[in-house]
Design an enzyme around this catalytic site. Structure first.
Site, mmCIF file in Angstrom:
data_model
loop_
_atom_site.group_PDB
_atom_site.id
_atom_site.type_symbol
_atom_site.label_atom_id
_atom_site.label_comp_id
_atom_site.label_asym_id
_atom_site.label_seq_id
_atom_site.Cartn_x
_atom_site.Cartn_y
_atom_site.Cartn_z
ATOM 1 N N GLU A 1 1.059 -0.697 -0.118
ATOM 2 C CA GLU A 1 0.432 -0.132 0.065
ATOM 3 C C GLU A 1 0.896 1.300 0.046
ATOM 4 O OE1 GLU A 1 -2.803 0.656 -0.060
ATOM 5 O OE2 GLU A 1 -3.498 2.613 1.334
ATOM 6 N N ASP A 2 1.795 1.415 0.950
ATOM 7 C CA ASP A 2 3.107 2.382 1.491
ATOM 8 C C ASP A 2 4.378 2.637 0.268
ATOM 9 O OD1 ASP A 2 0.162 3.500 2.453
ATOM 10 O OD2 ASP A 2 1.373 2.598 4.201
#
Ligand code: MN
Length: 691
Positions: free
Chosen positions: A117-118
C-alpha cells in the site's frame, strides 16, 4: 495475554499497554539504527521472535527476519505522525499477534502488511519472496485498508470488508491488531479525528473482535474507545478502581479458599484473579447501581481437562453457596465465537459474592486469542483432538463467517442481507436457552430479545416453517414470546410438511437466519400464509416445573440426596442420580442437559426412585375465568378421577379471573397428568399447574 494480575490496582490492559509502549520505544530505537547484518536476527524483531517462540518453539524465524528486512528497508524514511520511524508500526502490530500465538505465516504477512500500500514493493515481489499464502493475506489487508470507514455503520462497509478479506480470518486478525496499535497511538491526532476513529472502532472493529473471539484485543480496544468517547465516565471509573485498590480486595482471600477446596478434592487447578477492564467495571456499576468490593475482578480457575471443569464446579457449588442465576455452561454450548467456560458465582460464609470462571488451558487460549490461536488453517487436524466440531477443523471459516456466507447466498437482495448483518453485529448481548426436544436436547445461543421463532429456525432450519407452538419452561406459549437467558424451550412441530410460517412471524424474528428463511418462504408462497397470531394467546396448558414435594431415594444406602436446581425434578418424573463430592447424590430429570453431559463424561448414573410415589400429595393451582359453579365443576372433575381433596382455597377474583388452589391426595402418582388434563377440560379453566 496476561491471564493474571496480582496487583489489583493495575488492570492487565493498562499493564499490557504500558509494556507495549516500552517495547515500541525500544523497537523505534532499534529501527533507527538501520538495517542489520543478515546473519543475525535484527534487534528490533527480537521481541517478536521471542514472543513467537514462546507459543511455537519450533518456528522458523528466518522468514520473519527476511520479512523484517524487506519491510524496514522499504519503509525507511517514512515516519508516523508521532515522528517515530514507520517500521515501528508493522513491528508493533506483529508483536501483538505474536503474543496472541499467531502462526509464522500470519506474522510474516503482518510485517509486510503496509508495504504494498505505502511503498514501492509490489505484490509480485511479496509472492516471489514469501509465497502465495503471504501474498494473499497482504493483498487482503491492502484491500481492507482501502475500505472507506467514513460511514462506519453502513452495511456497505461490512460488505467491502468481507469481500476484501477473501474469507480468510487471518486478514481480519491483522486488521484488528493494526487498529489496536493505531488506537494506542491515537493521542497524536486532532481530537475530532480521535473521536471519528474511535467511533468506527466501536461500531465495526470491536464487534468484529467479538465475533472472532479475540477477547484480549476486544477488551483493550473497548477501554481505549471508552477513554476517548466518554472521558468523564472513564475518569469516574478510574477513580472507582483507584479507591477500591486503596480499600483492599476481598478476592485474594476467596481465591485462597478456592485453592484449598480444589486441593482437598484432588483437582489440579490454577486459581487466578482477573481484574475487570474499565468498561467491564463501568457496566457492572451501571447494572448493580453500586459496586461491591468483589466486583472489581473475577476468579479464573484453569484446569487440565474438560471433565475437570465440572468437577471443579461441583466442588465450588458444594463448599460455597452458589448463586444459581449466575450459572452458565458455555462448555457444553460454546458461544458462536468458540468461547468455552463455565460461569458461576459463589457466596462465602461471610456473604461475599465472587464471580468465578472455570475453563481448561486450551479454552483459555481460545478465549483470549480466538481465531488467532486456532493454529495454521491449512493443517486439517482439529485443534482439540477428538472434537468433531467443524468450526475447530477449519478456523479460516469460523461459524460466524460461515453462517454469514450462507445467509449471503440465501438472502433475496443485498439490502436484506446487509441490514440483517448490521443488526447481528450490533447485538452485544447473548442468551443461552435449553432445548427440551426429546430427540436432540442441548443448548443454543441467541441474541438478546430473540423469540421462540428464532429458536425454532436456529434448531430446525427450514423445518421450522411447520412449527405450531412452543413450551417455555413447561408452559405452552405464543411463538412470538421473547426468551430469557436460561429458559427451557420445547418446540412443537406440526405434521404438515407443506405448512408455512404465519405472516406476523417476520415481526417477531430477531435473528437474520430466521428473518431470511421466513421472508424467502413468504415470497415463494404469496397469499398462502397461515392466519397471523399477532396477539399471544392465553397459555393453554401449564405444568410448572418447580422444586416438588417429593422425596427421592437413591439406590445407595445412606447417601444424602438432593434435587438438582437445573431441572427441578418432581414426582413422577423419570430421574437419575449422580454421585458428587462426599458421596451425596444429585438427582436430575433423565432428559436434563446437565445429566446428559455427566453421562457423556462417563459418569455412571445411580438409580433413583420417588419415595411414596405410589401414594402422594400434590398441590395444584387452577387459573380460570370466574363463573358460577366453577368450584363445584372442578371438585367434581377431581372426584371423578378418584382423587381426594385435602384442602381447597379460592382467591378473590382479580379482573374477572380466579385462582383455585387444591391440595390433593393421589393413590397413584401416575394419574397426575390425567387429573390435570381433566381439570383443564373444565370450561373456563385456562391453566392448571403445580403450586
Ligand atoms: Mn497498518
Amino acid at each position: 495475554m496476561s491471564a493474571e494480575a496480582t496487583n489489583p490496582d493495575s488492570p492487565p490492559e493498562l499493564r499490557r499497554r504500558g509494556r507495549a509502549r516500552l517495547d515500541l520505544r525500544r523497537l523505534g530505537r532499534a529501527a533507527l539504527l538501520g538495517p542489520t547484518a543478515r546473519d543475525r536476527l535484527p534487534d528490533a524483531i527480537g521481541h517478536v521472535a521471542e514472543a513467537h517462540r514462546a507459543h511455537h518453539p519450533d518456528a522458523d524465524l528466518s522468514v520473519l527476519r527476511r520479512a523484517y528486512v524487506l519491510a524496514e528497508s522499504s519503509h525507511r524514511g517514512q515516519t508516523r505522525k508521532s515522528g517515530e520511524p514507520y517500521i515501528t508500526h508493522p513491528l508493533a502490530v506483529t508483536l501483538i499477534l505474536a503474543e496472541l500465538g499467531a502462526e509464522t505465516t500470519t506474522l510474516t504477512a503482518s510485517l509486510l502488511h503496509d508495504t504494498v500500500e505505502d511503498t514501492d514493493v509490489t505484490l509480485d515481489q511479496v509472492r516471489a519472496g514469501f509465497g502465495d499464502e503471504v501474498a494473499f493475506i497482504v493483498d487482503g489487508v491492502t484491500k481492507l485498508e482501502k475500505v472507506d470507514y467514513g460511514a462506519a455503520a453502513e452495511p456497505e462497509t461490512f460488505r467491502k470488508m468481507l469481500v476484501a478479506t477473501g474469507n480468510d480470518v487471518r486478514v481480519m486478525s491483522i486488521k484488528l491488531a493494526d487498529r489496536l496499535h493505531n488506537m494506542r497511538t491515537l493521542g497524536v491526532m486532532r481530537p475530532d479525528k480521535q473521536v471519528r476513529i474511535a467511533t468506527v472502532t466501536r461500531d465495526v472493529l470491536i464487534p468484529l473482535a467479538e465475533r472472532l473471539g479475540v477477547q484480549a484485543l476486544k477488551t483493550e480496544l473497548e477501554d481505549l474507545v471508552f477513554a476517548i468517547l466518554h472521558p468523564e465516565e472513564y475518569e469516574h471509573t478510574r477513580a472507582l478502581i483507584a479507591a477500591h485498590a486503596a480499600e483492599g480486595d476481598p478476592l485474594p482471600a476467596i481465591a485462597d479458599s478456592v485453592r484449598a477446596v480444589l486441593r482437598d478434592a484432588g483437582i489440579q487447578a490454577e486459581v487466578l484473579i482477573r481484574p475487570r477492564h474499565f468498561v467491564s467495571v463501568h457496566r457492572v456499576a451501571r447494572k448493580r447501581g453500586e459496586l461491591r468490593g468483589s466486583d472489581f475482578g473475577r476468579l479464573l480457575v484453569l484446569v487440565a481437562e474438560n471433565a475437570d471443569c465440572y468437577a471443579a464446579l461441583g466442588e465450588l457449588h458444594t463448599c460455597f453457596t452458589p448463586v444459581v442465576s449466575e450459572f452458565k455452561d458455555f462448555v457444553a454450548a460454546p458461544k458462536f465465537n468458540l468461547y468455552q467456560s463455565l460461569h458461576t458465582a459463589v457466596a462465602t460464609p461471610e456473604g461475599v459474592i465472587a464471580e468465578v470462571i472455570v475453563r481448561t488451558r486450551q479454552m483459555h487460549r481460545v478465549a483470549e486469542a480466538g481465531v488467532v490461536a486456532l493454529g495454521n488453517p491449512y493443517t486439517s487436524a482439529p485443534a482439540a483432538p477428538g472434537d468433531p466440531d467443524e468450526e475447530r477443523v477449519d478456523p479460516t471459516r469460523p461459524g460466524w463467517l460461515r453462517r454469514l456466507l450462507e445467509w449471503q447466498q440465501s438472502a433475496p437482495d443485498p439490502d436484506t442481507f446487509w441490514s440483517s448483518l448490521r443488526e447481528d453485529l450490533a447485538q452485544d448481548r447473548e442468551i443461552t436457552v435449553f432445548l427440551a426436544d426429546g430427540a436432540a436436547p442441548g443448548t443454543i445461543s441467541l441474541p438478546a430479545g430473540a423469540t421462540c421463532i428464532d429458536a425454532a429456525y436456529a434448531q430446525h432450519g427450514e423445518a421450522a416453517h411447520g412449527c405450531i407452538g412452543a413450551r417455555v419452561n413447561g408452559r405452552l406459549t405464543s411463538l412470538a414470546s421473547t426468551l430469557a437467558d436460561g429458559d427451557t424451550v420445547q418446540l412443537l412441530l406440526g405434521s404438515d410438511p407443506a405448512a408455512g410460517p404465519a405472516a406476523d412471524w417476520l415481526e417477531h424474528a430477531r435473528t437474520p437466519a430466521a428473518r431470511i428463511a421466513i421472508s424467502g418462504w413468504l415470497r415463494a408462497h404469496p397469499g398462502s400464509t397461515r392466519p397471523a397470531q399477532a396477539a399471544p394467546r392465553a397459555p393453554l396448558t401449564v405444568v410448572n416445573l418447580r422444586p416438588g414435594s417429593g422425596n427421592a431415594v437413591a439406590d445407595l444406602p445412606d447417601a444424602p440426596v438432593r434435587l438438582a436446581g437445573c431441572c427441578t425434578p418432581v414426582p413422577p418424573d423419570a430421574v437419575a442420580g449422580f454421585v458428587v463430592r462426599g458421596g451425596a447424590v444429585t438427582v436430575h430429570r433423565v432428559e436434563c442437559a446437565v445429566a446428559g453431559q455427566m453421562r457423556s463424561l462417563g459418569r455412571s448414573p445411580v438409580a433413583v426412585h420417588w419415595r411414596g410415589a405410589a401414594d402422594f400429595r400434590v398441590t395444584l393451582v387452577a387459573e380460570s375465568f370466574g363463573r358460577p359453579h366453577l368450584l363445584a365443576d372442578l371438585t367434581e372433575a377431581i372426584a371423578r378421577m378418584h382423587v381426594e381433596v385435602i384442602s381447597a382455597t379460592v382467591d378473590p377474583p382479580v379482573e374477572g379471573r380466579v385462582r383455585h388452589t387444591y391440595t390433593l391426595h393421589l393413590r397413584d402418582a401416575a394419574t397426575l397428568p390425567a387429573l390435570m388434563r381433566a381439570m383443564r377440560d373444565v370450561p373456563g379453566v385456562y391453566d392448571v399447574g403445580r403450586a
